[in-house]
Design an enzyme around this catalytic site. Structure first.
Site, short mmCIF file in Angstrom:
data_model
loop_
_atom_site.label_atom_id
_atom_site.label_comp_id
_atom_site.label_asym_id
_atom_site.label_seq_id
_atom_site.Cartn_x
_atom_site.Cartn_y
_atom_site.Cartn_z
NE ARG A 40 -4.30 -6.93 3.90
CZ ARG A 40 -3.74 -5.83 3.41
NH1 ARG A 40 -3.06 -5.87 2.28
NH2 ARG A 40 -3.85 -4.68 4.08
CE1 TYR A 55 -1.48 -0.61 14.11
CE2 TYR A 55 0.38 -0.86 15.61
CZ TYR A 55 -0.63 -1.42 14.85
OH TYR A 55 -0.79 -2.79 14.85
CG ASN A 57 -7.24 -9.35 12.26
OD1 ASN A 57 -6.15 -9.38 12.83
ND2 ASN A 57 -7.34 -9.34 10.94
#
Length: 251
Positions: free
Chosen positions: A15, A155, A90
């Site tokens: 996705r 993050y 990724n």
């Protein structure tokens, strides 16, 4: 076709950004390993899209945050396609929380997938790249790797680490003919930020903060840069963090 005859692993490619890169690599002639952690049907759907466009692909399942899974994945792709020419790290997660609410589990989950997995999957494919004297590693980092965002410290730490790890691996591997570079998207339309983008005021605010005046770009707009970093066009490009961010980081 810029990637004809190459074999590419694209993690997190069932996705979002990963799927867009996988589809583009297929159109450019690469055999693509589409990698998902849990949704085999989504990975199969991307494979079907690549094949319908005349490309070659296969689906693989792996939890990139687990070292043994990285090692298994690399071997399965080599068994299936013969080698690995291109690795796109990724796969990642984004779980924004204020520091008071960040748990050890939250911190560890983001670091395992966003940073540790990229390192150990790269380690797993390096021997075959070294043996052939060529290879391309593309780490999908973020504008959060070169600047801060509130309520996203864990993050940001993963993406800052990934960007600097890219430079360190460049110093280690460039002499072996392996290009290690980062591609850092700006604000982009993904599943991970869908809830934020549903707020029109939020999207408008991001547009105000972006020199190009675009709140969130289409992930397909990253694929040209991803092809460049995976192709012979970037043979002299090492250790770069290529920002595709509509000018966000230029402020």
């Amino acid at each position: 076709m810029k990637l004809e005859g190459k074999v590419a692993i694209v993690t997190g490619s069932s996705r979002g950004i990963g799927a867009c890169i996988a589809r583009r690599y297929g159109r450019e002639g690469a055999a693509v390993a589409v990698v998902a952690r849990a949704k085999r049907d989504r990975a199969d759907a991307v494979v079907s899209e690549i094949e319908a466009a005349g490309g070659k692909a296969a689906a693989f399942m792996a939890d990139i945050g687990v070292v043994a899974e990285c090692e298994r994945l690399a071997q399965e792709v080599i068994d299936a396609f013969g080698t690995v020419d291109i690795l796109v790290n990724n796969a990642g997660i984004f779980t924004p929380l204020p520091i008071e609410e960040v748990t050890e589990e939250n911190w560890d989950a983001q670091h395992a997938l966003n940073l540790k997995g990229a390192f150990f999957l790269t380690k797993a494919v390096v021997p075959t790249m070294k043996a052939r004297g060529t290879g391309k590693v593309v780490n999908i980092s973020s504008i959060a790797g070169c600047g801060g965002f509130p309520n996203s410290s864990a993050y940001c730490a993963t993406k800052g680490g990934l960007t600097n790890m890219t430079k360190a691996l460049c110093l280690e591997l460039a002499g072996d003919g392996i290009n290690v570079n980062a591609l850092s998207p700006g604000n982009i339309q993904t599943d991970m930020n869908a809830a934020f983008r549903a707020d029109e005021a939020y999207d408008a605010r991001q547009a105000e903060l972006t020199p190009a005046g675009i709140g969130h770009m289409d992930p397909d707009q990253l694929t040209g840069a991803a092809v460049f970093l995976a192709s012979a066009d970037s043979d002299s490009v090492h250790g770069v963090d290529l920002l595709v961010d509509n000018g966000w980081a230029a402020w």
